[in-house]
Motif scaffolding. Structure first.
Motif, PDB file in Angstrom:
ATOM      1  N   ASP A 100     -16.149 -38.294   4.835  1.00  0.00           N
ATOM      2  CA  ASP A 100     -16.099 -39.750   4.713  1.00  0.00           C
ATOM      3  C   ASP A 100     -17.345 -40.187   3.970  1.00  0.00           C
ATOM      4  O   ASP A 100     -18.445 -39.772   4.331  1.00  0.00           O
ATOM      5  N   ASP A 101     -17.221 -41.004   2.981  1.00  0.00           N
ATOM      6  CA  ASP A 101     -18.418 -41.640   2.446  1.00  0.00           C
ATOM      7  C   ASP A 101     -18.037 -43.011   1.911  1.00  0.00           C
ATOM      8  O   ASP A 101     -16.928 -43.481   2.145  1.00  0.00           O
ATOM      9  N   ILE A 102     -18.979 -43.648   1.204  1.00  0.00           N
ATOM     10  CA  ILE A 102     -18.710 -45.010   0.758  1.00  0.00           C
ATOM     11  C   ILE A 102     -17.579 -45.060  -0.258  1.00  0.00           C
ATOM     12  O   ILE A 102     -17.000 -46.101  -0.492  1.00  0.00           O
ATOM     13  N   ARG A 103     -17.262 -43.928  -0.887  1.00  0.00           N
ATOM     14  CA  ARG A 103     -16.238 -43.954  -1.930  1.00  0.00           C
ATOM     15  C   ARG A 103     -14.825 -43.790  -1.375  1.00  0.00           C
ATOM     16  O   ARG A 103     -13.878 -44.298  -1.942  1.00  0.00           O
ATOM     17  N   ALA A 104     -14.688 -43.035  -0.306  1.00  0.00           N
ATOM     18  CA  ALA A 104     -13.367 -42.830   0.281  1.00  0.00           C
ATOM     19  C   ALA A 104     -13.525 -42.139   1.622  1.00  0.00           C
ATOM     20  O   ALA A 104     -14.561 -41.534   1.887  1.00  0.00           O
ATOM     21  N   ASP A 105     -12.476 -42.212   2.461  1.00  0.00           N
ATOM     22  CA  ASP A 105     -12.560 -41.467   3.717  1.00  0.00           C
ATOM     23  C   ASP A 105     -11.945 -40.074   3.528  1.00  0.00           C
ATOM     24  O   ASP A 105     -11.274 -39.793   2.546  1.00  0.00           O
ATOM     25  N   HIS A 164      -9.645 -38.396   5.110  1.00  0.00           N
ATOM     26  CA  HIS A 164      -8.205 -38.289   5.157  1.00  0.00           C
ATOM     27  C   HIS A 164      -7.597 -38.592   3.783  1.00  0.00           C
ATOM     28  O   HIS A 164      -6.738 -37.873   3.285  1.00  0.00           O
ATOM     29  N   TYR A 165      -8.107 -39.656   3.200  1.00  0.00           N
ATOM     30  CA  TYR A 165      -7.618 -40.043   1.876  1.00  0.00           C
ATOM     31  C   TYR A 165      -7.906 -38.950   0.854  1.00  0.00           C
ATOM     32  O   TYR A 165      -7.059 -38.593   0.045  1.00  0.00           O
TER      33      TYR A 165
END
Ligand code: FAD
Ligand code: FES
Ligand code: FES
Lengths: 274, 894
Positions: free
Chosen positions: A248-253, A255-256
């Motif tokens: 998970d980071d600021i760009r996407a989680d 799972h995505y």
């Protein structure tokens, strides 16, 4: 504090043996990392060394000098198998970054989002390391050991990336997913190289980046693709998922990322054979 | 070979120059500091903005990432060296199309474009877009830059200056454009007196912490620098844009309330400061508990003792009986959460200070020179008359340069040392310490009758205002006034609260909370239209405010153009529907806006001085800071037509608090309206005076001819006796009234209106959104300068698109332009602007404000189009791919 910009590799190696200067190539990773107006400490600028820049076709392999810039790669005449690498070069930052940043710098900086790594992994690339004491090579997959970690030893420099001719068969493609068009760090990126016989996949080399600390090859998925139709194939999503450890980071989680990776992989493979 | 020690020879723009700079120095810094070539701009020092683009052997590179050592012996070209025919032609195209607004990105844009044009003389739009992909522009939305690059080959004539009396409505080139395009414009970082001390700020690394200094004197002495802290401040260590609520120290005292707050200044000679490392500065931190979200803020101990519950202020507007909602045929209820948004102007704050006799002069980028003067005077304990603010050109502002930043800090250093000094914020300084758009947590219920007529609305919003008040009160007051949108809303209750946290200070950002509220209201309108079985555009039109209608604050409006805007979109809406039906993943959306121009219920006069000198020169003292939006040009156009002179007859003075009367701040979309109105009055007054002195009739022409002023009427002609000059001064203050406890009153004298239609495609598997086309209809009352107006629209849309799709400032994590993403040239859709001119009864020549309106409809229209395409209701912004995909899944499960 000193700054050296030698013309000859031997001089560079001597300087490296004598001290521990920071190796500077395009500077596109080094400068953003400091808030100062100049690089501190001893600097070894390798961009004056002609032998480190450019692409040569030597016995059995294609050799890309470590200080070869992204824009050099874009302009180079290379086999179709290098299309993924060229496409990735075109997507590194911006034209400004491509005109300065080097392939060697990208590998040595070893960011999980390094766009050059997946296209080189599908070419079975190796890294050539030289020091005053001699030289050695390592498969790229072994050279990068983690997020910003490599097997580069003190006194060593990466002199070239080597692609065996055997790995230059077939065609390749690269796709990068980011939240905007230019100047963007990948949420995920995929490189694929395929060999086919009359519409049937004979061999596949696949790599995904930004979904684990280091970009990975997907051997199990590659095997599963053999014998499938290039026009209509099935990607075992669970095998993709097992190879990744997205965060998970600021760009996407996470799972995505895992889900997007499978979709990107499908599109990249389709993109290989237009 | 070692390159240090000796001076080297660097060839810049064909000339060999001696340079003394360490070869490991950033080329950008060496060019600017050592060679005085300040046309190369610095916005980030990290390759992220491209403002520093130069050509090295013809190839564009970022000078901030290029070591001086790599430029030696090569051909280096900067903006100062653009002189070849094709390059001049490109510069003229930039002027013709209005491609430079604030101008800070312009050198980088020009250099990138030149590299392209050398290979491709007549590029396609896609090629131009690609060539400037590495240069960020926060003002223009890129459209006009791409227009200019594609049209550069034409080498067309400059736009002709209109004759007297025909300036309004003419698309003249901006009057301050030449310097922006030549690279000679002086921004905050571009001027400093010789031997100026350099100043840097030590900032809190903690959200909330007590601190104590150690042996600062010894630390400073060892490094040959000087340190200043709160105890050195001679005046009242407290500033704020709304004086009764002022609460922010220039330098924190004993406790820091947000990460990035300034706690000390270090000043020294440039050479010393270059090597200075703040690591190890003697300060001991004791972190305290902190609150970052609104919910945490409400529960936490007060950050300011006098504000229990961390409630700064509540704004409230109510009319009719909101209980009527219960009887409505259709209802919708929903909520939206928005992120901190960073202004991300390409110019970080910068400026210089020096003494002129006993007057402290501060030249820095700003949107509000008089407020800067007054705040700085208070902090420094000086009478206002001893502080003079000379605004430099501002490389973008968008609201954040309304608050003082470095002004009191450099003022303090100069006042205490007697020496000139200067400070340039790093990108990180700028991002951690200056204001942001308020994150909003909003819910609303809206109802309509069976025929689709609105019955009522309830709105409730919490806005994270951060550690200090800044413009939080304005947001809390503006939101309830505007949250109904430009629609007739008979029963209404809206409340907005500004809540303190230890997050970044939220302040003014284009729209003061209204864009956030519009997202909530306009997305719910789509759902309500659906329930009522009405087309989304027709539903809005059905409820749009009309002339004479009364707003929720009880104000009857005139010159209301929202219906005109929506009607103008109707044919495009029909086309868009067809377009959307052609492929999966396509969606269309629409949203409206209204926005009151000028301060909310508070006086905000502008004063214009206009005159003719004894030598016959027409002079306009123009105190409105032009931050790229075009006030210099528009105010002059208005004044010219009021007076009956040509724009080319004018000499502009200011802004400068030492020379120009107060035109207030550049915010609240007030300059065209308020300062424009003062300029109109001044033009009329001077005209009357000239005609009176010459005894000429109303219809006489005033002609400025080589130092003489000749008044002509038919065959009559008379030379004006100028004496020592003729001066007039006129003030205009919008007629508003205070709002009572129910929010009833006249908060604004003038409103502007707009509506935008968005066509977009959603990648159904990846959740990525690509906006294809936006048609924007804005009622500007009167388009004083259509090119500047459409430039505002395109730039506003770019910011609205960023707000909707990618911008999220995460404190502590996105303090640079690498992680904080704003749209690049490749992210912008085609934009078609429609200027509606429904004259306002009070605005100058019917003009209304526009600057903030333009970004309000974009984000909700995008969200509405995403929902149309996919069924997804994205309720947390920005709509990043993973959020869109998650919302699509949620919609499928509903
Ligand atoms: C605005 C911006 C956008 C970017 N976008 C992208 C992107 O989209 N994708 C991406 O992958 N990267 C991106 N980058 C990162 C960077 O541009 C690349 O990683 C680039 O290839 C680094 O090369 P360089 O020559 O500039 O490295 P440098 O900064 O010179 O060096 C990087 C590191 O590698 C070491 N090094 C360099 N060469 C050697 C060598 N031959 N032997 C041993 N050590 C060496 C250096 O000591 C340093 O630690 C971006 C950077 C910026 C500033
Ligand atoms: S200053 Fe060089 S890219 Fe921003
Ligand atoms: S004009 Fe481009 S940043 Fe202002």
């Amino acid at each position: 504090m000193s700054y050296h910009r030698p013309d000859a590799l031997t001089d560079a190696l001597a300087l490296l043996a004598a001290g521990s200067p920071t190796i500077l190539a395009g500077g596109t990773d080094l400068y953003p990392a400091t808030s100062a107006q100049e690089l501190r400490g001893d600097i070894l600028d390798i961009t004056g060394i002609a032998a480190l820049r450019g692409i040569t076709d030597a016995a059995g392999e294609i050799r890309i000098g470590a200080a070869t810039r992204w824009s050099d790669l874009v302009a180079a005449d290379l086999p179709d198998a290098f299309d993924a690498l060229k496409l990735s070069a075109r997507e590194v930052g911006s034209v400004q970054i491509q005109n300065a940043g080097t392939l060697g710098g990208n590998i040595c900086n070893a960011s999980p989002a390094a766009d050059g790594v997946p296209p080189l992994l599908i070419l079975d690339a190796a890294v050539e390391l030289v020091s005053a004491a001699g030289h050695r090579r390592l498969p790229l997959a072994e050279f990068i050991t983690g997020n910003r970690a490599t097997r580069l030893k003190p006194g060593e420099i990466v002199s070239a990336v080597l692609v065996p001719k055997a790995a230059t068969a077939g065609r390749s493609h690269f796709l990068k997913l980011g939240a905007r068009k230019y100047l963007v760090i990948s949420i995920a990126m995929v490189a694929a190289r395929l060999e086919e016989d009359a519409g049937v996949i004979r061999s596949a080399a696949l790599s995904i980046g930004s979904c684990s600390a280091v970009a990975v090859r997907l051997p199990a998925v590659e095997r599963a693709l053999i014998g499938q139709s290039v026009a209509d194939f099935d990607i075992p999503a669970d095998l993709v998922g097992q190879a990744l450890s997205p965060i998970d980071d600021i760009r996407a989680d996470a799972h995505y990322r895992a889900e997007a990776a499978v979709e990107l992989l499908t599109r990249t493979i389709k993109g290989v054979v237009p | 070979m070692s390159l240090d020690a000796a001076p080297s020879i660097i060839t810049v723009n064909g000339t060999a120059l001696e340079i003394r700079a360490n070869p490991g120095r950033r080329l950008s810094d060496a060019l600017r500091e050592e060679l005085g070539l300040r046309g190369t701009k610095v916005g980030c020092d990290a390759g992220d903005c491209g403002a520093c683009t130069v050509l090295l052997d013809g190839a564009p590179v970022c000078a901030c990432l290029t070591p001086v050592g790599q430029a030696l012996g090569r051909s280096l070209q900067t903006v100062e060296g653009l002189g070849a025919a094709a390059e001049l032609s490109l510069k003229r195209a930039f002027a013709r199309f209005g491609a430079a607004q604030c101008g800070i990105c312009t050198p980088g844009m020009l250099m990138s474009a030149v590299a392209l044009l050398r290979h491709v003389a007549k590029p396609t739009r896609a090629q131009a877009e690609d060539a400037i992909g590495g240069v960020l522009c926060r003002c223009t939305g890129y459209t006009k830059i791409i227009d200019a690059i594609c049209d550069a080959w034409r080498d067309a004539e400059p736009v002709a200056m209109p004759p007297a009396g025909q300036s309004i409505g003419a698309a003249i080139e901006r009057l301050d454009g030449v310097a922006k395009i030549d690279g000679t414009e002086v921004f905050g970082a571009d001027y400093w007196p010789q031997d100026a001390l350099r100043v840097v700020v030590l900032r809190s690394p903690h959200w909330h912490a007590d601190f104590e200094f150690g042996d600062v004197a010894a630390w400073a002495e060892a490094r040959a620098v000087q340190v200043f802290t709160a105890k050195d401040i001679p005046g009242k260590n407290c500033f704020g844009v709304i004086p009764p609520l002022a609460d922010q120290p220039a330098l924190a005292e004993a406790v820091a309330r947000f990460r990035g707050e300034a706690v000390a200044l270090v000043a020294g000679d440039a050479a010393v400061m270059r090597d200075l490392d703040l690591e190890g500065f003697p300060v001991v931190w004791t972190p305290r508990a902190h609150a970052l979200s609104v919910d945490e803020g409400k529960a936490a101990a007060p950050i300011h003792a006098a504000r229990p519950g961390n409630l700064l202020i509540t704004g409230r507007v109510t009319c009719g009986d909101v209980a009527a909602l219960d009887g409505a045929a259709h209802h919708v209820t929903g909520g939206v959460e928005t992120a901190y948004v960073e202004h991300a102007y390409i110019e970080p704050e910068a400026g210089a200070a020096w003494m002129d006799g006993d007057v402290l002069v501060i030249q820095a980028c700003t949107q509000a020179p008089v407020m800067d003067r007054d705040d700085t005077a208070v902090v420094l304990g000086l009478p206002s008359a001893r502080v003079r603010i000379v605004p430099s050109a501002a490389g973008g502002g968008f609201g954040s340069k309304l608050d003082v930043s470095l002004q009191p800090l450099i003022g303090l250093v100069t006042l205490l040392t007697g020496r000139p000094c200067r400070m340039v914020y790093s990108r990180r300084d700028s991002m951690v310490s200056t204001t942001k758009r308020h994150p909003g947590q909003m819910t609303a219920t809206i109802g309509c009758d069976a025929a689709g007529k609105l019955v009522g609305m309830r709105f409730d919003g919490d806005f994270n205002t951060g550690a200090y008040a800044s413009w939080g009160p304005t947001v809390a007051n503006r939101v309830p006034v505007h949250a109904s949108g430009p629609y007739l809303m008979p029963n209404y209750l809206a409340e907005a609260r500004a809540i303190h946290t230890n997050g970044p200070v939220s302040g003014a950002f284009r729209g003061f909370g209204v864009p956030q509220a519009a997202i909530c209201q306009e997305t719910l309108f789509d759902e309500l239209a659906q329930k009522a079985g009405l087309d989304r555009l027709e539903f809005r039109l059905h409820n749009a405010l009309r002339d004479g209608d009364v707003t929720p604050t009880g104000q009857a409006l005139h010159g209301v153009g929202i219906a005109d805007c929506l009607e103008a979109l109707r044919p495009h809406w029909a086309d868009a529907q067809e377009w959307a039906a052609q492929a999966d993943g396509r969606g269309i959306g629409i949203a409206s806006c209204w926005y009151g121009c000028g301060n909310t219920s508070l006086p905000n006069p502008s004063t214009i001085r206009l005159g003719i000198t004894g030598a016959g020169q027409l002079v306009l003292h123009q105190g409105a800071t032009d931050i790229g939006q075009g006030a210099n040009t528009v105010v002059t156009q208005i004044c010219a037509d009021a007076l009956g002179a040509r724009v080319s007859d004018f000499e502009l003075i200011g802004p400068d608090t030492g020379l120009t009367p107060d035109c207030g701040k550049t915010s609240a979309s007030r300059q065209t309206y308020v300062t424009g109105k003062a300029a109109e009055l001044a033009g009329l007054a001077l005209r009357a005076e000239v005609l009176r002195r010459t005894n000429m009739g109303e219809d006489a022409a005033i002609c400025f001819e080589d130092g003489a002023v000749v008044i002509r009427r038919g065959a009559q002609s008379e030379r004006l006796d100028l004496g020592d000059g003729i001066w007039v001064e006129e003030t205009y203050d919008p007629p508003t009234t205070a709002l009572d406890e129910n929010g009833q009153g006249t908060p604004y004298a003038v409103y502007g209106y707009g509506a935008q239609l968005v066509k977009l495609e959603v990648d159904l598997a990846l959740g990525k959104v690509r906006v294809d086309h936006i048609v924007a209809a804005h009622d500007v009352g009167r388009a004083i300068n259509p090119v500047l107006a459409t430039g505002q629209i395109e730039g506003g849309i770019a910011q609205g698109l960023g707000l909707a799709l990618m911008e999220e400032y995460v404190p502590g994590r996105t303090e640079n332009l690498h992680d904080y993403l704003i749209p690049t040239s490749g992210d912008m859709p085609r934009i078609d602007s429609i200027l509606i001119e429904k004259p306002d009864p009070v605005g100058p020549f019917g003009a209304k404000g526009l600057g903030e309106h333009v970004l309000i409809p974009t984000a909700p229209a995008i969200l509405n189009a995403i929902r149309h395409a996919t069924g997804a209701r994205v309720t947390r912004l920005p709509a990043l791919p993973h959020r869109v995909l998650a919302a699509m899944k949620a919609a499928r499960h509903d």
